[in-house]
Design an enzyme around this catalytic site. Structure first.
Site, PDB file in Angstrom:
ATOM      1  CE  LYS A   1      -3.328   2.580   2.807  1.00  0.00           C
ATOM      2  NZ  LYS A   1      -3.626   2.626   4.478  1.00  0.00           N
TER       3      LYS A   1
ATOM      4  CG  ASP B   1      -5.628   7.831   4.889  1.00  0.00           C
ATOM      5  OD1 ASP B   1      -6.094   8.071   4.559  1.00  0.00           O
ATOM      6  OD2 ASP B   1      -5.466   6.805   5.713  1.00  0.00           O
TER       7      ASP B   1
ATOM      8  CE  LYS C   1      -6.292   8.695   8.365  1.00  0.00           C
ATOM      9  NZ  LYS C   1      -7.369   7.545   8.636  1.00  0.00           N
TER      10      LYS C   1
ATOM     11  CG  ASP D   1      -1.909   5.463   5.055  1.00  0.00           C
ATOM     12  OD1 ASP D   1      -1.641   4.226   5.835  1.00  0.00           O
ATOM     13  OD2 ASP D   1      -2.673   6.052   4.422  1.00  0.00           O
TER      14      ASP D   1
ATOM     15  CG  ASP E   1      -9.939   7.606   6.265  1.00  0.00           C
ATOM     16  OD1 ASP E   1      -8.786   7.375   6.322  1.00  0.00           O
ATOM     17  OD2 ASP E   1     -10.107   7.540   7.869  1.00  0.00           O
TER      18      ASP E   1
ATOM     19  CD  GLU F   1      -6.848   5.158   2.654  1.00  0.00           C
ATOM     20  OE1 GLU F   1      -7.966   5.007   3.212  1.00  0.00           O
ATOM     21  OE2 GLU F   1      -5.315   5.351   3.615  1.00  0.00           O
TER      22      GLU F   1
ATOM     23  NE  ARG G   1     -10.764  -1.314   3.896  1.00  0.00           N
ATOM     24  CZ  ARG G   1     -11.059  -1.316   5.909  1.00  0.00           C
ATOM     25  NH1 ARG G   1     -12.723  -1.820   5.600  1.00  0.00           N
ATOM     26  NH2 ARG G   1     -10.851  -0.256   6.951  1.00  0.00           N
TER      27      ARG G   1
END
Ligand code: BES
Ligand code: MN
Ligand code: ZN
Length: 508
Positions: free
Chosen positions: A273, A278, A285, A296, A355, A357, A359
Site C-alpha cells: 500500500k 492519507d 481525519k 501511509d 478513509d 482507502e 483496501r
C-alpha cells in the site's frame, strides 16, 4: 539519510590505538583481547568491573579510561550474557547496542574485537556480518532537512553520533566479508525503506515515489510504471477512486527481479500500500497527528526496499514487487461516502467511508498481481487499520492468511529477523460484516474487529486458493519506538522479515 559508517573486517590482532570495544560474557569473562588489555593495563579492567559490580550482562557496558601507555583513547567492554544462546536477532541487536555507545568523538579508529570469551574457536562470518548490519541500522538518522547542524562535524549537537569508520576484528574476516556483502544489501534496503517512510508528502508524492522505484533498474530489477491512463484501461477503478480528490496522479509500479531465471518458475509477489498521504478524504481525519499519515506508504516502502535488497544481493529467486501509489485527499472531485465503484476484478464496492482507502488500493493491485504473474504466493503489506494498534500495539504486525504453511513461514522469519508478526483469524462470519445492500461489498465492517474485516475485504480479491498473507503494519511500520537497531520514525519494517522469508523458503 545520514552518512553511513564504513565497516571493514580484519583478523584478530592486538589493538594499539584509537577506541577498542571488547566483549564480556556472564561473570564477567573477558574475551582473550580483553584479558590481554587487562594485563597490559595492570588489571585496570577487572578492577573497574569489581568496583562497579559489573557482571557482563547483556546490553551493559564498562567504559574505561586506560593508561596512556597503551595508546588507546577508550576501552569499552560490552556485556553479552551467554553468546552460545545467540541467534541472528541477538547478533544484530549486539551490533546496534554497540553502535549506540559509539560516536564521532571516538575518532577515526574504532576497533570492535569480536571474540567469544567462553568459546575460543569462533564460527564463520555470519555473526560478524550480522553485527555489522546492526551497526549500520543503528547509525541511521533522517537529517536531510536539518540545515543548522553542520553535517558530520563531530562537535555539532545533531551529528555528534556520526561514526566514520569501524573495523571489526574476527576469527574469519574473509568469511565475514563474504557474508556482509549480502547483509549490506539488506541494510541498504532497510535504509531505503526508512528514507521513503520519513520523507514528507510534499516531497514524495506518487510520481516521486515511482521515480525512486524506477532507480532499481540499475540493479537489474525491471521496473514498469503504469500511469492513470494505463490503470483505467486495466479497469483499476478502485485504486483510481482513491486518487480522484488529489491533484497528484495515481500510479502503480511493478518491480520484477528474475534472480532464479526461467527455471525458477512463477514469482513470489509482494504487494504494498503506497498512500503517500492519507487525509481520510471526504471522511476526513481529525487534525491531531494527521501528519503521521505521510507514513501511509510504509507497505510500498518495504516492497521497494526489499526489491533493492534482492537485486543488490543477487538473490536466487523470482520475485515481483507491486505498489499502488496514490494520495487520498478531499476535494470537489473526490470519491464520496455512498459512491459505488468498480474494480479490476469486476466486483463492485460501496464506499461508505473514504478513509478506508487502503483496501481499495490493494484490491486492484492484488488482482493485477495474480492476473499478470500467477504467483506462487502473494504477501501484501499495508498500514491498513488503526484497529491493529489497538489489538497488538507496536510490538507485532498483524498477520492474516488463507494458508497455514505460509503463515508459519512468515512467523518464523519474523522471529529470526526480529520483526514479529502475530496471526489473527479470518472467517465467514467476519466476511458477512462487509455485505452491502446495493453492491457486492462495502468498504467498512462496523465498529468491531476492524483489522479483520479489512483483511476479509482483501481476501475477496484473492483468486481460488492462491496462498496469500496480509501484514497489517499500521502499528509497526511508522512512528516507531526507538530500538537497538532503529532510532528513526520510519523503521523500514518488513524488509528484514521478507528478506529472511525469501532466503529461507525460496532460495534453497
Ligand atoms: N492509514 C489508515 C490506518 C492507520 C491508522 C495507519 C493509524 C497508521 C496509523 C487507514 O487508511 C485508515 O484510515 N483506516 C481506518 C479504517 C476505518 C475507516 C474503517 C481506521 O483505521 O480508522
Ligand atoms: Mn485511511
Ligand atoms: Zn490509509
Amino acid at each position: 539519510m545520514s552518512k553511513t559508517t564504513t565497516i571493514s573486517f580484519a583478523a584478530l590482532s592486538p589493538v594499539k590505538q584509537g577506541a577498542v570495544v571488547i566483549l564480556a560474557e556472564r561473570g564477567p569473562v573477558l574475551s582473550p583481547a580483553g584479558k590481554a588489555l587487562d594485563k597490559a593495563s595492570g588489571g585496570a579492567v577487572m578492577r573497574a568491573a569489581k568496583q562497579r559490580e559489573y557482571k557482563g550482562k547483556k546490553k551493559t557496558f564498562l567504559d574505561i579510561l586506560v593508561p596512556e601507555k597503551l595508546g588507546l583513547s577508550r576501552l569499552l567492554v560490552v556485556g553479552a550474557d551467554e553468546l552460545k544462546d545467540y541467534g541472528d536477532r541477538e547478533w544484530l541487536e549486539l551490533g546496534g547496542v554497540i553502535r549506540g555507545k559509539l560516536s564521532g568523538r571516538d575518532g577515526q579508529g574504532v576497533t570492535l574485537v569480536l571474540e567469544r570469551p567462553k568459546k575460543p574457536h569462533e564460527s564463520g562470518g555470519e555473526e560478524a556480518a550480522q553485527v555489522a548490519l546492526g551497526v549500520m541500522l543503528r547509525g541511521y538518522s533522517f537529517d536531510k532537512y536539518k540545515t543548522k547542524a553542520a553535517k558530520n562535524k563531530k562537535d555539532s549537537d545533531n551529528n555528534a553520533t556520526h561514526l566514520e569508520r569501524l573495523t571489526i576484528q574476527c576469527a574469519n574476516p574473509a568469511a565475514a566479508r563474504r557474508a556482509f556483502a549480502a547483509r549490506k544489501a539488506l541494510g541498504e534496503g532497510v535504509i531505503l525503506a526508512r528514507d521513503l517512510v520519513n520523507e514528507p508528502a510534499n516531497i514524495l508524492g506518487p510520481r516521486e515515489f515511482a521515480a525512486r522505484a524506477r532507480k532499481l533498474d540499475g540493479l537489474g530489477v525491471k521496473v514498469q510504471v503504469l500511469d492513470e491512463k494505463a490503470l483505467k484501461k486495466l479497469g483499476m477503478d478502485a485504486l483510481l477512486a482513491v486518487g480522484e480528490g488529489s491533484a497528484k496522479p495515481t500510479m502503480m509500479a511493478v518491480m520484477n527481479w528474475q534472480g532464479a531465471g526461467p527455471k525458477g518458475g512463477k514469482p513470489v509477489a509482494i504487494v504494498g500500500k503506497g498512500v503517500t498521504f492519507d487525509t481520510g478524504g471526504i471522511s476526513i481525519k481529525p487534525a491531531a497527528s494527521m501528519g503521521d499519515m505521510k507514513g501511509d506508504m510504509a507497505g510500498a516502502a518495504c516492497v521497494v526496499g526489499l526489491m533493492h535488497t534482492l537485486g543488490a544481493r543477487k538473490a536466487k529467486v523470482n520475485a515481483v514487487g507491486l505498489i499502488g501509489l496514490v494520495e487520498n485527499m478531499p476535494s470537489g472531485t473526490a470519491v464520496r461516502p455512498g459512491d459505488v465503484i468498480s474494480s479490476m476484478s469486476g466486483q463492485s464496492i460501496e464506499v461508505l467511508n473514504t478513509d478506508a482507502e487502503g483496501r481499495l488500493v490493494l484490491a486492484d493491485v492484488l488482482w493485477y498481481a495474480q492476473e499478470q504473474f500467477k504467483p506462487k504466493c502473494v504477501v501484501n503489506l499495508a498500514t491498513l487499520t488503526g484497529a491493529i494498534l489497538v489489538a497488538l500495539g507496536k510490538e507485532y504486525a498483524g498477520l492474516f492468511s488463507n494458508n497455514d504453511e505460509l503463515s508459519e513461514n512468515l512467523s518464523k522469519a519474523g522471529e529470526t529477523a526480529g520483526e514479529k508478526v502475530w496471526r489473527l483469524p479470518l472467517g465467514p462470519k467476519y466476511d458477512e460484516m462487509i455485505k452491502s445492500e446495493i453492491a457486492d461489498m462495502k468498504n467498512i465492517g462496523g465498529r468491531y474487529g476492524g483489522s479483520i474485516t479489512a483483511a476479509q475485504f482483501l481476501q475477496r480479491f484473492i483468486q481460488n486458493d492462491t496462498p496469500w498473507a496480509h501484514l497489517d503494519i499500521a502499528g509497526t511500520g511508522m512512528a516507531a519506538p526507538k530500538s537497538d537497531v532503529n532510532t528513526s520514525w520510519g523503521p523500514g519494517f518488513g524488509v528484514r522479515l521478507l528478506d529472511r522469508f525469501i532466503a529461507d523458503n525460496f532460495e534453497k
